[in-house]
Design an enzyme around this catalytic site. Structure first.
Site, PDB file in Angstrom:
ATOM      1  N   CYS A   2       1.226   1.824  -0.485  1.00  0.00           N
ATOM      2  CA  CYS A   2       0.483   2.176  -1.689  1.00  0.00           C
ATOM      3  C   CYS A   2       1.511   2.603  -2.717  1.00  0.00           C
ATOM      4  O   CYS A   2       2.051   3.704  -2.664  1.00  0.00           O
ATOM      5  CB  CYS A   2      -0.506   3.309  -1.430  1.00  0.00           C
ATOM      6  N   GLU A 108      -3.361  -2.967  -4.564  1.00  0.00           N
ATOM      7  CA  GLU A 108      -2.563  -3.621  -3.517  1.00  0.00           C
ATOM      8  C   GLU A 108      -2.288  -5.038  -3.988  1.00  0.00           C
ATOM      9  O   GLU A 108      -3.131  -5.643  -4.658  1.00  0.00           O
ATOM     10  CB  GLU A 108      -3.297  -3.651  -2.173  1.00  0.00           C
TER      11      GLU A 108
END
Length: 231
Positions: A2, A108
DNA sequence: CCAGACGTTGTT
DNA sequence: GTCTGG
DNA sequence: CCAGACGTTGTT
DNA sequence: GTCTGG
């Protein structure tokens, strides 16, 4: 990993949701929060007293000799859920300095064969902010001869759920409202009890859509980054 | 004993 | 290619 | 995570 | 600070 997320819900609303006091009233939200920038964390400042405070994203261990070197040479923006309790860089914080990292959603990048990566915006269907499992750290020392205190944080990464698995092989650990108190309680030291919280968040409560590659550049920031685009 | 690392991801 | 900066 | 730099000298 | 490698 992340490596980018968004947090733009007003602090007043976050404070109410997390029953926390606001410490950095000047902190401003972002649709494109990147490592080394300041994000908000929620931590237990005193027993029974939670606060929202702006810290640097990228953990600097308290024992680091040179924060600048640690920042650039190592990547402590994420910690693996599987090993965070044992790794030298994280274990002390795992025992005593756990925090929540509020986010309205995260990005993402999906690797597409023979093409550029496609970014996705992932959020809760409920529209509420989510909270990542995080750790924070406090470094005290001298930078260029001046005394400095540096507070920083990292986000714990784990296995993806069924939704994220189609995009990427990892996802941040998201803690639901029922898990937050235990995670934040500094009195809890049992690694097994804590590790039990580091599981994938239910896929059916999340949604994801492709967004513009404008998010790739950390200098871009605005609600247009969240708009759905055709793949 | 001291020196040196201490991290994650993706790609090859 | 690899490192630094955001 | 991605973007952007990646260098030295001399002069202002 | 603490662990691993030599």
């Amino acid at each position: 990993m992340c490596g980018r997320y968004g947090l733009f819900t007003p602090q007043e609303d976050l404070a109410e949701l997390l029953r926390a006091r606001i410490r950095d009233r000047a902190w401003e939200g972002s649709y494109n929060l990147a490592p080394t920038q300041k994000g908000l964390v929620c931590r237990e400042a005193e027993p029974g007293e939670r606060e929202l405070v702006g810290l640097e994203w990228g953990l600097i261990p308290f024992w680091a000799k040179d924060p600048g070197e640690t920042r650039s040479k190592y990547s402590l923006i994420n910690a693996r859920a599987e090993s965070v309790a044992e790794k030298p860089a994280f274990r002390a914080a795992f025992r005593r300095r756990r925090c929540l990292v509020p986010a309205d959603g995260f990005y993402e990048w999906h690797a597409v064969e023979g093409g550029p990566k496609q970014p996705y915006w992932i959020r809760l269907k409920s529209g509420e902010p989510m909270t990542f499992a995080g750790l924070w750290e406090r470094w005290e020392g001298e930078v260029e001869g001046q005394p400095r205190v540096l507070e920083s944080y990292t986000i714990i990464m784990g296995e993806p759920n069924e939704l994220l698995g189609r995009i990427h092989n990892r996802m941040p650990v998201v803690l639901g409202s029922g898990d937050r108190d235990l995670w934040l309680d500094p009195g809890v030291g049992d690694p097994e009890a804590l590790r039990g919280l580091l599981r994938p968040y239910p896929a059916e409560e999340m949604e994801a859509h492709p967004v513009s590659r404008g998010v790739n550049n950390p200098r871009n920031d605005g609600p247009e980054l969240l708009e759905e685009v055709a793949e």
